[in-house]
Design an enzyme around this catalytic site. Structure first.
Site, PDB file in Angstrom:
ATOM      1  N   LYS A   1     -16.942  49.421  29.921  1.00 46.59           N
ATOM      2  CA  LYS A   1     -17.953  48.356  30.354  1.00 46.59           C
ATOM      3  C   LYS A   1     -19.146  48.784  29.461  1.00 46.59           C
ATOM      4  CE  LYS A   1     -19.332  48.954  35.210  1.00 46.59           C
ATOM      5  NZ  LYS A   1     -18.857  48.664  36.324  1.00 46.59           N
TER       6      LYS A   1
ATOM      7  N   TYR B   1     -52.390  50.135  24.490  1.00 44.87           N
ATOM      8  CA  TYR B   1     -52.697  48.791  25.127  1.00 44.87           C
ATOM      9  C   TYR B   1     -52.473  48.551  27.140  1.00 44.87           C
ATOM     10  CZ  TYR B   1     -49.585  45.965  21.608  1.00 44.87           C
ATOM     11  OH  TYR B   1     -48.601  45.964  20.240  1.00 44.87           O
TER      12      TYR B   1
HETATM   13  C1  LIG Z   1     -18.760  49.239  36.727  1.00 42.18           C
HETATM   14  C2  LIG Z   1     -17.097  49.083  38.135  1.00 42.18           C
HETATM   15  C3  LIG Z   1     -16.928  50.247  38.457  1.00 42.18           C
HETATM   16  C4  LIG Z   1     -17.080  51.972  37.738  1.00 42.18           C
HETATM   17  O1  LIG Z   1     -18.779  52.351  38.367  1.00 42.18           O
HETATM   18  P1  LIG Z   1     -18.886  53.442  38.854  1.00 42.18           P
HETATM   19  O2  LIG Z   1     -20.129  53.769  39.317  1.00 42.18           O
HETATM   20  O3  LIG Z   1     -19.549  53.271  37.401  1.00 42.18           O
HETATM   21  O4  LIG Z   1     -17.821  54.692  38.265  1.00 42.18           O
HETATM   22  C5  LIG Z   1     -15.454  50.727  39.120  1.00 42.18           C
HETATM   23  N1  LIG Z   1     -14.778  49.336  39.456  1.00 42.18           N
HETATM   24  C6  LIG Z   1     -15.490  48.248  39.001  1.00 42.18           C
HETATM   25  C7  LIG Z   1     -14.787  46.867  39.734  1.00 42.18           C
HETATM   26  C8  LIG Z   1     -16.616  48.443  38.699  1.00 42.18           C
HETATM   27  O5  LIG Z   1     -16.975  46.248  38.235  1.00 42.18           O
END
Ligand SMILES: *Cc1c(COP(=O)(O)O)cnc(C)c1O
Length: 358
Positions: free
Chosen positions: A34, A251
């Site tokens: 993702k 800034y």
């Molecule tokens: C993002 C996600 C993972 C992976 O999680 P990590 O902590 O990055 O290993 C697994 N399952 C679901 C449903 C997620 O949203």
């Protein structure tokens, strides 16, 4: 180096995949891709994981699924944001499988194998208890084979957190009951993310779904990181300036030199994911020495106080290590208050991206 560089070590991702797969040896090891593989670039990362033996991939959106399908012809691709009938053609054309989160989505889906997501206490996505009861009492609703029955742990990065055992027990109870339905008979059970894998074999079931640990993030909140480092960010010094005691930098004039100082201006800013959270807090490595960020991070630049570095080692053109390498994600996370998930997904497109060991 001509400008800021993001180095991504593909061999380290493979090594991390192997480490995780070996930890969960009785289960199949999927991969989370993702958010463009947590910001590292799905098009480069996915083939390397497939080459390491990964066959099941998860993305967040149908768009990400479509992009992944153009890279991996054969893989099983699951989309976590569920299903609406408007998306039917996209799912069909790119052979995507939805992760179905509600009863309405389950009723709408009829185009082949899919995953069903049940909530076990996190209260993010997934079927609620009443929806599970409805499924159990009305056996005709499901018109597809459930390939994966999954849930997600809320506190796996804290191994002693009582939520872990509570969610495990709830997952067992729900899956035992749903497995009595024909559509669920052959479903692979899946609970563990990266941190869940390290909770031990009770949490592995048939399929594990690591993300952050593949990319070198620490699966634990407060233990040493067992994963290989994947990402390095290097900026380039654009200018060195002499700043007198009493003068300020950047800034908002939030840094005032307390001594005659040398300030290095570097070509990385918040538009590169180095957020203002690092203002007066971040650290960079130059010739193995830590130097502090001076003042506020701007959009394209940051300033480092290099007064304590020998002049020959911090000059125009010198590369400075801002993340990875000697500066762990954990250290950058602690300095900025950001999580390693945020640090990676913020990286953005502007760096000169270099994929190593592909
Ligand atoms: C993002 C996600 C993972 C992976 O999680 P990590 O902590 O990055 O290993 C697994 N399952 C679901 C449903 C997620 O949203």
């Amino acid at each position: 180096m001509i400008r800021a560089e993001l180095r991504i070590d593909l061999a380290a991702i493979v090594a991390n995949y192997r480490t995780l797969a070996a930890r969960a040896v009785a289960a199949q090891c999927a991969a989370m891709l993702k958010a463009d593989a947590y910001g590292l670039g799905m098009a480069a990362v996915a083939p390397v994981l497939a080459g390491a033996g990964c066959k099941v991939f998860f993305v967040a959106t149908p768009e990400e699924g479509r992009a992944l399908r153009t890279v991996l012809r054969e893989a099983e691709i699951y989309v976590m944001t569920g299903y609406q009938v408007e998306l039917r053609e996209v799912y069909r054309a790119y052979r995507l499988r939805p992760v179905l989160n509600t009863l309405a989505e389950i009723e709408a889906w009829r185009d082949g194998p899919a995953a069903v997501y049940v909530d076990t206490g996190m209260n993010r996505l997934g079927l609620e208890a009443a929806e599970i009861e409805a499924l159990l009492s009305d056996r005709g609703k499901i018109r597809f084979e459930v390939a994966i029955l999954m849930s997600h742990l809320a506190c796996a990065d804290e191994p002693d957190h009582p939520m872990n055992k509570r969610q495990l027990a709830r997952f067992r109870e729900i899956t035992d009951r749903l497995k009595s339905l024909p559509a669920f008979k052959t479903a692979a059970l899946s609970l563990a993310n990266s941190a869940g894998i390290f909770l031990g074999p009770d949490y592995h079931f048939d399929l594990v779904r690591p993300g952050i640990a593949l990319y070198g993030g620490n699966p634990f909140a407060d233990r040493l990181n067992p994963m290989a480092n994947v990402v390095e960010v290097h900026g380039r010094i654009l200018q060195i300036r002499a700043v007198a005691a009493g003068e300020c930098v950047g800034y908002g004039a939030t840094f005032t030199a307390t001594r005659p100082s040398r300030i290095a201006i570097v070509d990385v800013g918040y538009a590169d994911g180095y957020l203002r959270a690092f203002s007066n807090k971040g650290r960079a490595l130059i010739a193995g020495q830590r130097v502090p960020v001076a003042g506020r991070i701007s959009m394209d630049f940051l300033a480092l106080d290099v007064t304590d570095i020998a002049p020959g080692q911090a000059e125009v053109g010198t590369a400075v290590n801002l993340l990875g390498g000697g500066l762990s994600l954990d250290e950058a996370a602690a300095a900025s208050g950001l999580s390693c998930y945020e640090l990676l997904t913020l990286l953005g497109r502007r760096y000169n991206r270099v994929y190593l060991n592909g």
